[in-house]
Design a protein around this motif. Sequence first.
Motif, PDB file in Angstrom:
ATOM      1  N   LEU B 246       3.799  51.297  -5.306  1.00  0.00           N
ATOM      2  CA  LEU B 246       4.121  49.981  -5.868  1.00  0.00           C
ATOM      3  C   LEU B 246       4.721  49.067  -4.800  1.00  0.00           C
ATOM      4  O   LEU B 246       4.393  47.882  -4.724  1.00  0.00           O
ATOM      5  CB  LEU B 246       5.097  50.128  -7.038  1.00  0.00           C
ATOM      6  N   GLY B 247       5.607  49.648  -3.985  1.00  0.00           N
ATOM      7  CA  GLY B 247       6.223  48.862  -2.922  1.00  0.00           C
ATOM      8  C   GLY B 247       5.174  48.311  -1.970  1.00  0.00           C
ATOM      9  O   GLY B 247       5.184  47.127  -1.619  1.00  0.00           O
ATOM     10  N   ILE B 248       4.245  49.186  -1.583  1.00  0.00           N
ATOM     11  CA  ILE B 248       3.194  48.756  -0.653  1.00  0.00           C
ATOM     12  C   ILE B 248       2.315  47.688  -1.311  1.00  0.00           C
ATOM     13  O   ILE B 248       1.979  46.676  -0.693  1.00  0.00           O
ATOM     14  CB  ILE B 248       2.335  49.964  -0.216  1.00  0.00           C
ATOM     15  N   ALA B 249       1.961  47.904  -2.577  1.00  0.00           N
ATOM     16  CA  ALA B 249       1.112  46.933  -3.278  1.00  0.00           C
ATOM     17  C   ALA B 249       1.780  45.565  -3.292  1.00  0.00           C
ATOM     18  O   ALA B 249       1.131  44.539  -3.059  1.00  0.00           O
ATOM     19  CB  ALA B 249       0.837  47.406  -4.698  1.00  0.00           C
ATOM     20  N   THR B 250       3.094  45.559  -3.547  1.00  0.00           N
ATOM     21  CA  THR B 250       3.811  44.287  -3.577  1.00  0.00           C
ATOM     22  C   THR B 250       3.758  43.607  -2.214  1.00  0.00           C
ATOM     23  O   THR B 250       3.415  42.424  -2.106  1.00  0.00           O
ATOM     24  CB  THR B 250       5.284  44.516  -3.962  1.00  0.00           C
ATOM     25  N   THR B 251       4.088  44.365  -1.189  1.00  0.00           N
ATOM     26  CA  THR B 251       4.136  43.763   0.144  1.00  0.00           C
ATOM     27  C   THR B 251       2.764  43.240   0.563  1.00  0.00           C
ATOM     28  O   THR B 251       2.659  42.163   1.138  1.00  0.00           O
ATOM     29  CB  THR B 251       4.650  44.779   1.193  1.00  0.00           C
ATOM     30  N   ILE B 252       1.731  44.026   0.269  1.00  0.00           N
ATOM     31  CA  ILE B 252       0.395  43.563   0.643  1.00  0.00           C
ATOM     32  C   ILE B 252      -0.002  42.351  -0.191  1.00  0.00           C
ATOM     33  O   ILE B 252      -0.548  41.369   0.322  1.00  0.00           O
ATOM     34  CB  ILE B 252      -0.641  44.701   0.470  1.00  0.00           C
ATOM     35  N   GLY B 253       0.300  42.410  -1.493  1.00  0.00           N
ATOM     36  CA  GLY B 253      -0.016  41.286  -2.367  1.00  0.00           C
ATOM     37  C   GLY B 253       0.638  40.004  -1.877  1.00  0.00           C
ATOM     38  O   GLY B 253       0.040  38.928  -1.919  1.00  0.00           O
ATOM     39  N   LEU B 254       1.865  40.127  -1.381  1.00  0.00           N
ATOM     40  CA  LEU B 254       2.599  38.952  -0.910  1.00  0.00           C
ATOM     41  C   LEU B 254       1.916  38.294   0.282  1.00  0.00           C
ATOM     42  O   LEU B 254       2.062  37.101   0.512  1.00  0.00           O
ATOM     43  CB  LEU B 254       4.041  39.327  -0.552  1.00  0.00           C
ATOM     44  N   PHE B 255       1.171  39.092   1.049  1.00  0.00           N
ATOM     45  CA  PHE B 255       0.380  38.534   2.145  1.00  0.00           C
ATOM     46  C   PHE B 255      -0.557  37.448   1.636  1.00  0.00           C
ATOM     47  O   PHE B 255      -0.757  36.419   2.270  1.00  0.00           O
ATOM     48  CB  PHE B 255      -0.487  39.621   2.794  1.00  0.00           C
ATOM     49  N   LEU B 256      -1.170  37.731   0.465  1.00  0.00           N
ATOM     50  CA  LEU B 256      -2.188  36.831  -0.072  1.00  0.00           C
ATOM     51  C   LEU B 256      -1.553  35.614  -0.719  1.00  0.00           C
ATOM     52  O   LEU B 256      -1.862  34.485  -0.368  1.00  0.00           O
ATOM     53  CB  LEU B 256      -3.066  37.583  -1.068  1.00  0.00           C
ATOM     54  N   SER B 257      -0.663  35.833  -1.695  1.00  0.00           N
ATOM     55  CA  SER B 257       0.061  34.708  -2.289  1.00  0.00           C
ATOM     56  C   SER B 257       1.264  35.260  -3.022  1.00  0.00           C
ATOM     57  O   SER B 257       1.316  36.452  -3.344  1.00  0.00           O
ATOM     58  CB  SER B 257      -0.836  33.936  -3.255  1.00  0.00           C
ATOM     59  N   ALA B 258       2.229  34.410  -3.312  1.00  0.00           N
ATOM     60  CA  ALA B 258       3.432  34.846  -4.011  1.00  0.00           C
ATOM     61  C   ALA B 258       3.057  35.383  -5.386  1.00  0.00           C
ATOM     62  O   ALA B 258       3.564  36.400  -5.854  1.00  0.00           O
ATOM     63  CB  ALA B 258       4.398  33.670  -4.151  1.00  0.00           C
ATOM     64  N   ASN B 259       2.143  34.656  -6.019  1.00  0.00           N
ATOM     65  CA  ASN B 259       1.720  35.050  -7.345  1.00  0.00           C
ATOM     66  C   ASN B 259       1.062  36.428  -7.319  1.00  0.00           C
ATOM     67  O   ASN B 259       1.306  37.277  -8.161  1.00  0.00           O
ATOM     68  CB  ASN B 259       0.728  34.005  -7.873  1.00  0.00           C
ATOM     69  N   PHE B 260       0.246  36.638  -6.306  1.00  0.00           N
ATOM     70  CA  PHE B 260      -0.463  37.908  -6.237  1.00  0.00           C
ATOM     71  C   PHE B 260       0.495  39.046  -5.883  1.00  0.00           C
ATOM     72  O   PHE B 260       0.302  40.179  -6.312  1.00  0.00           O
ATOM     73  CB  PHE B 260      -1.601  37.828  -5.223  1.00  0.00           C
ATOM     74  N   GLY B 261       1.539  38.710  -5.149  1.00  0.00           N
ATOM     75  CA  GLY B 261       2.549  39.723  -4.852  1.00  0.00           C
ATOM     76  C   GLY B 261       3.172  40.264  -6.115  1.00  0.00           C
ATOM     77  O   GLY B 261       3.471  41.456  -6.223  1.00  0.00           O
ATOM     78  N   ALA B 262       3.364  39.375  -7.083  1.00  0.00           N
ATOM     79  CA  ALA B 262       3.949  39.810  -8.349  1.00  0.00           C
ATOM     80  C   ALA B 262       2.941  40.580  -9.199  1.00  0.00           C
ATOM     81  O   ALA B 262       3.291  41.481  -9.949  1.00  0.00           O
ATOM     82  CB  ALA B 262       4.462  38.596  -9.130  1.00  0.00           C
ATOM     83  N   LEU B 263       1.690  40.204  -9.057  1.00  0.00           N
ATOM     84  CA  LEU B 263       0.650  40.785  -9.909  1.00  0.00           C
ATOM     85  C   LEU B 263       0.169  42.138  -9.395  1.00  0.00           C
ATOM     86  O   LEU B 263      -0.145  43.047 -10.179  1.00  0.00           O
ATOM     87  CB  LEU B 263      -0.533  39.800  -9.966  1.00  0.00           C
ATOM     88  N   ALA B 264       0.132  42.274  -8.055  1.00  0.00           N
ATOM     89  CA  ALA B 264      -0.513  43.442  -7.431  1.00  0.00           C
ATOM     90  C   ALA B 264      -0.024  44.797  -7.952  1.00  0.00           C
ATOM     91  O   ALA B 264      -0.851  45.640  -8.312  1.00  0.00           O
ATOM     92  CB  ALA B 264      -0.368  43.352  -5.913  1.00  0.00           C
ATOM     93  N   PRO B 265       1.299  45.027  -8.020  1.00  0.00           N
ATOM     94  CA  PRO B 265       1.722  46.358  -8.474  1.00  0.00           C
ATOM     95  C   PRO B 265       1.243  46.671  -9.895  1.00  0.00           C
ATOM     96  O   PRO B 265       0.872  47.801 -10.185  1.00  0.00           O
ATOM     97  CB  PRO B 265       3.250  46.299  -8.408  1.00  0.00           C
ATOM     98  N   HIS B 266       1.241  45.643 -10.747  1.00  0.00           N
ATOM     99  CA  HIS B 266       0.798  45.880 -12.125  1.00  0.00           C
ATOM    100  C   HIS B 266      -0.687  46.207 -12.158  1.00  0.00           C
ATOM    101  O   HIS B 266      -1.135  47.037 -12.957  1.00  0.00           O
ATOM    102  CB  HIS B 266       1.084  44.664 -12.999  1.00  0.00           C
TER     103      HIS B 266
END
Lengths: 260, 287, 363
Positions: B246-266
Amino acid sequence: MGRRPNMAEVVAAEPALSNQILEVEGLCAHHGQLLALDGVSFTVGEGSVFAVIGANGAGKSTLMRSIAGLHRPSEGRVIFDGTDITRLSTPQRVELGISLVPEGRRLFASLSVEENLLTGTYIRRSGHWTIERVYEMFPWMWQRKNQRSSLLSGGEQQTVAISRALLANPRLLLIDELSLGLAPIVVRSIYGSLSKIMEGGLTVLIVEQDVNQALSVAAKFQCMLEGRTTLSGKPAEFTPEEIEAAYFGLNSTSSIHGKD
Amino acid sequence: MLNAIIQGILLGGLVVLFACGLSLLFGVMGVINLAHGDIAVAAAYVAVAIVPVLHIPAIWIFAIVVPLFMVAGYIVQRLLIQPSLNSGPLTTLLVTFGLSVIIENLLLEIFSANSHSLAIGSLASSAFKLSSQISIAYLSLLILVVSIVVVAGVQLGLYRTRTGRIIRAVADDREAAELIGADYRHIFGIAAGLAFGTVALAGLSLAMYSQVDPSSGPDYLIFGFEAVVIGGLGSLWGTFAGGIVLGIATTIGLFLSANFGALAPHIVFLLVLALRPQGFFPKKVAV
Amino acid sequence: MTTFAKVKRSQHTSIPAGVLALLILLVLAALPFLVYQSVTNIMVNLFILLVLASMWNLLAGYGGLISVGQQAFVGLGAYGVLFLAQHGVDPFIAIPFAILVGVVFAVPASWFLFRLSGGYFAIATWVIAVVAEIAITGVPSLGGGTGAALPGLSGIDPVQLGADTYWASAAVGVLSIAVVFLIMRSRLGLVLTAVRDNEIGARSVGVKVTRAKLIVFLVSAAGSAAAGALIAISQLNVQAANVFNIQWSAYMIFAVLIGGIGTIEGPILGTVIFIVMQQELARFNAWYLIIVGSLAVVIAIWVKGGIWAQISERTGIRLFPTGYYVDTAEDEMEGKRLGRRRISKVIGGDRQSGQLSEAAETT
Ligand SMILES: Nc1ncnc2c1ncn2[C@@H]1O[C@H](COP(=O)(O)OP(=O)(O)OP(=O)(O)O)[C@@H](O)[C@H]1O
Ligand SMILES: [Mg+2]
């Protein structure tokens, strides 16, 4: 036939002079609306084996569970060594010295053999039984102490379950369906150990469907049918036919069962 | 990418600390505590409230708040959860949900909606560099170490101590446990105390690490839960792995956009649920 | 279902209740002409909560599915109305489409959710709601995180708009009660009752449990989306943080728990109590939610069946005759002849269905 109840009465009254460790008086218990125990009464003398026999659904397990405190009876009393324990919880009864080996053995499946045994020492009642004594009596347990209990055979599980109960150093040991699902030779060996176990003055109340086995070890017994006692007394007092009739309810006139 | 993994691992420690109490309660009594995240937040707020009054260094707060929450856990179990267990498994869910809402609104009334954090001086900001791009905050590392120590300690406690043995026995078969003289309600209370203690620790760590506000409880609950499901029910090390994922998903998601950072782990969680519902390290027996 | 000896539907009070219902409907319809708008505004909130509560009751009380993520559908309903209004559709006309949005989202959500059960199902509904919220806030044309005003209603006279909003929410409210009522009187209702009382038993006699639960899930998603649409219209503004807020779940769950879970009357009573308390305790800010929440917790633990069960037990009143019960009068006589302990066998055939019929009887 008409004489028998009087006989049973006399037999039941006689040991009252010696120490009665367990007295059950007019016990009734329900499962929902179903009346599983309908006024059961009997007494067990200290240091003896008392057997409860009866067909499937007779209410034997309900009786044992009521004595152990797992089931709240709706009427009647359970008296242990002179004290009314009807309202006590199961752990409180264990501390007083009542242990039940439940139907189906109920070992803790994710615990090892040794851990199962050690749980028996939870209440730290002092007495003869320690884990070393158990290992002395059943050396195979020592060798297999780290195995998961679920890997044991039925007979081994039953022995561990009895040992677990013994480690609480009870004065009254209840065993529900000792021989359930076990090979006759295993049953005989467990009954063999039982007499050794009882040397320290332990009282045993066993539930059995294997009538012959039960009656061969019991000083007294009672037969149950549909929640009622249909026969009670010493095994020698009854013919096999009488016992069979009580067991299956073939002759279910009320004159058969003892009034104690 | 490497940085994402490292930050994910650091975050994973915190997640597993959250999830530890969650899976303990589920494993021992089959209870899902929907107020779990709010209890963490409440612990953080209790700390925030007592630090200025007692004038003690923030580290000492642990020695006060964690035991306090252990006791609270025992009491909540005996007073609310146990009676709700008696009236059915669904009732427990609803009662803990009610608790979640009550705690959140109590914090809101007492402390306002502002977010808070625990001041711990220079430790909060100091870091060391692993390379020019990767820096590791001492605090994160400390939290990771503490989390691992605590989780390993709980595991050891469950498998090596007398009380732990009885907790596992009760989890297996509470009636059989009663027959050896254990009052399972008392044992449940102890398990709840442990769960509350660990989650309070997680809440305190979180308040030092970043900020908490009264309504953030459910987010932590969800994160902990997702880690548990990804890792596989009943396996704490699996949960740790889940937390890292989940941590990695968040960090990678944040690369793309703030919104995606929040969405990625879910999304990762839902994917795991769809493709591998038993998780990656399932264990046959809970706890 | 064949295991029931005799299954009857209770009939008492259904005729007077019909007359009463008609009267209530008339009064409700005429209300905007009778009272100030401040009252109908409160009534709008009441109907919104009524829809949410009765839908959650259908889901949890009858379907056994505890969801704490119904705000996903509330939010989607609200955003459905917003989206259509932005494209020139009258918001009131948009309500049915908002419902459709809810259902269309509920189908894939169920693929994930139905892999879980109990507490895991509950938390996963929460995840779904979070995902829906984050996804919607990522759409700039819908206002992103800050939300957007609802276009299309600015030209209407405020009094007229207030009355229209009232009628719309009253209609949705009455409709959702009717839907729950009809479902519970249908075959599906019988299936749900059997499943609630004994899921394993019901499965073993071949009841399609999952299908029944799925239908209930979709219906309650539809209802919650309708409530969301009404929220958008009554607030003239749609903001993700509001419409996707967990508070909606809190409201509906508290209302149902207080009134009584598993009956149609319970959520109605609970909604009224909730709204009254909300009005009375409004000056204490969030304390009202703390008080209502505590009340709900206490009732959930110690008052079986909520306040409605207490009332109907004492008075025998039942407004909606949906409950099935096993007629044991004759069996009882026969049972006595056979000896009391045989009763369960006469009714159920075995231990499990004995419980099944026993529980059905008490509903
Ligand atoms: N948990 C229960 N719920 C409902 N009825 C039960 C339950 N346990 C037992 N009964 C019923 O109570 C009666 C007595 O059961 P009990 O288990 O005491 O009998 P038993 O003599 O031990 O039978 P067995 O030889 O099969 O073990 C039976 O009719 C049984 O169906
Ligand atoms: Mg039995």
